[in-house]
Scaffold this motif. Structure first.
Motif, mmCIF file in Angstrom:
data_model
loop_
_atom_site.group_PDB
_atom_site.id
_atom_site.type_symbol
_atom_site.label_atom_id
_atom_site.label_comp_id
_atom_site.label_asym_id
_atom_site.label_seq_id
_atom_site.Cartn_x
_atom_site.Cartn_y
_atom_site.Cartn_z
ATOM 1 N N ASN A 135 0.826 -1.219 0.000
ATOM 2 C CA ASN A 135 0.000 0.000 0.000
ATOM 3 C C ASN A 135 0.853 1.260 0.000
ATOM 4 O OD1 ASN A 135 -2.513 -1.316 0.021
ATOM 5 N ND2 ASN A 135 -2.534 -1.474 2.249
ATOM 6 N N ASP A 166 -9.328 -1.054 0.084
ATOM 7 C CA ASP A 166 -9.649 0.270 0.626
ATOM 8 C C ASP A 166 -8.540 1.276 0.342
ATOM 9 O OD1 ASP A 166 -7.971 -1.172 2.326
ATOM 10 O OD2 ASP A 166 -8.655 -0.106 4.124
ATOM 11 N N VAL A 167 -7.283 0.828 0.460
ATOM 12 C CA VAL A 167 -6.164 1.730 0.176
ATOM 13 C C VAL A 167 -6.051 1.979 -1.324
ATOM 14 C CG1 VAL A 167 -3.653 2.006 0.283
ATOM 15 C CG2 VAL A 167 -4.912 1.127 2.261
ATOM 16 N N GLU A 180 -8.481 2.143 -3.436
ATOM 17 C CA GLU A 180 -9.506 3.149 -3.735
ATOM 18 C C GLU A 180 -9.057 4.537 -3.289
ATOM 19 O OE1 GLU A 180 -14.161 4.257 -2.670
ATOM 20 O OE2 GLU A 180 -12.978 3.005 -1.324
ATOM 21 N N LYS A 181 -8.489 4.613 -2.088
ATOM 22 C CA LYS A 181 -8.020 5.904 -1.564
ATOM 23 C C LYS A 181 -6.910 6.481 -2.435
ATOM 24 C CE LYS A 181 -5.949 7.966 2.568
ATOM 25 N NZ LYS A 181 -5.427 7.699 3.944
ATOM 26 N N ARG A 188 -8.414 7.785 -5.749
ATOM 27 C CA ARG A 188 -9.220 9.002 -5.598
ATOM 28 C C ARG A 188 -8.379 10.219 -5.227
ATOM 29 N NH1 ARG A 188 -14.370 7.938 -6.280
ATOM 30 N NH2 ARG A 188 -15.270 5.915 -5.674
ATOM 31 N N ASN A 189 -7.296 10.024 -4.498
ATOM 32 C CA ASN A 189 -6.514 11.150 -3.978
ATOM 33 C C ASN A 189 -5.251 11.457 -4.775
ATOM 34 O OD1 ASN A 189 -8.385 11.345 -1.925
ATOM 35 N ND2 ASN A 189 -7.181 10.151 -0.482
#
Length: 215
Positions: A101, A128-129, A131-132, A135-136
Motif C-alpha cells: 500500500n 480500501d487503500v 480506492e483511496k 481518488r486522492n
C-alpha cells in the motif's frame, strides 16, 4: 531570483561517454543502475540521477536474478528512489509481490505522467487503500492497467474507472474480489480493451490464462 543550474561534474579518467549517451544507456539498464552502476564515479552518479533515465521502471523479479536476491524492504526502497529520481516523469511501472500500500501510494502521488501500471501477485495491496490512492492521486494520464492476483474489488475498480478518464486497456486476472455486476459492466463500456480472467485451480502464477472478455 532564479536558481543557478547545477553544473555537470567533470568526466573522470576512464569515462568516455558524454552525459546524454550514458543516461540513455542507464535508461535501458533500468533498476540495476541503482544496484551499483551509479556508484562507479561522480559522473556516473550524475547520469543515474537524470529524470529521463526513470521514465520506465520494470521491477518484475522473475525476469531479474539480482532483484530476486534482495529483501522486500530493499526492493521497496529501490523503487522509491527510482520514483523520486524520475521527478514526475515516470510513465510506466511494473512491480511484483513486494509492492504494498505504501509503495503504491508513493508511486501514485509522485507520478502524474504515469500511463502504464502493471502489478503482479501484490497481495499486500488492499482494496480500501487502492480506492483511496486512486481518488486522492493524479493518475489522469493512465492508459493501461494490468492487475494479476490482486486483492482489489469493485470499490477500488469503480474508483479507478471514475478517475482515469484516458484508461483504454484493463487486464484483470485472478482478482477474485471483483463482482461482475451490471454497474461495473456499465462503467466499463468505455474501455476499448477490457479482459477479466480467472482460474481458481491454476497453481502456475506465470501461466498465460484463457480470458473472458467482458465487452
Amino acid at each position: 531570483m532564479n536558481a543557478m543550474p547545477i553544473p555537470e561534474p567533470p568526466m573522470e579518467e576512464g569515462t568516455q561517454l558524454p552525459l546524454d549517451a550514458l543516461s540513455l544507456i542507464f535508461a535501458k539498464v533500468g533498476v540495476d543502475v541503482l544496484m551499483g552502476a551509479g556508484l562507479v564515479c561522480r559522473f556516473w552518479l550524475h547520469a543515474a540521477r537524470v529524470p529521463d533515465v526513470w521514465r520506465t521502471l520494470h521491477m518484475e523479479m522473475e525476469d531479474n536474478k539480482a532483484l530476486r536476491s534482495e529483501t522486500t524492504n530493499i526492493l521497496r526502497a529501490l523503487a522509491k528512489v527510482a520514483v523520486n529520481r524520475s521527478a514526475g516523469q515516470l510513465e510506466a511501472f511494473a512491480g511484483y509481490s513486494f509492492v504494498n500500500n505504501d509503495l503504491l501510494m508513493h508511486i501514485a502521488e509522485r507520478s502524474p505522467s504515469l500511463k502504464s501500471l502493471r502489478l503482479n501477485n501484490c497481495w499486500f495491496i488492499t482494496d480500501d487503500v487502492f480506492e483511496k490512492v486512486i481518488r486522492n492521486s493524479h493518475l489522469s494520464e493512465l492508459r493501461s492497467l494490468e492487475l494479476v492476483n490482486i486483492n482489489i474489488g469493485n470499490k477500488g475498480l469503480m474508483a479507478l474507472l471514475d478517475n482515469a478518464p484516458h484508461l483504454d486497456s484493463l487486464y484483470l486476472w485472478n482478482c477474485f474480489k471483483i463482482d461482475d455486476d451490471n454497474a461495473l459492466r456499465e462503467k466499463c463500456l468505455r474501455i476499448k480493451n477490457l479482459t477479466l480472467g480467472w482460474d481458481p485451480y491454476d497453481d502456475d502464477m506465470f501461466q498465460e490464462p484463457d480470458l473472458l472478455c467482458l465487452n
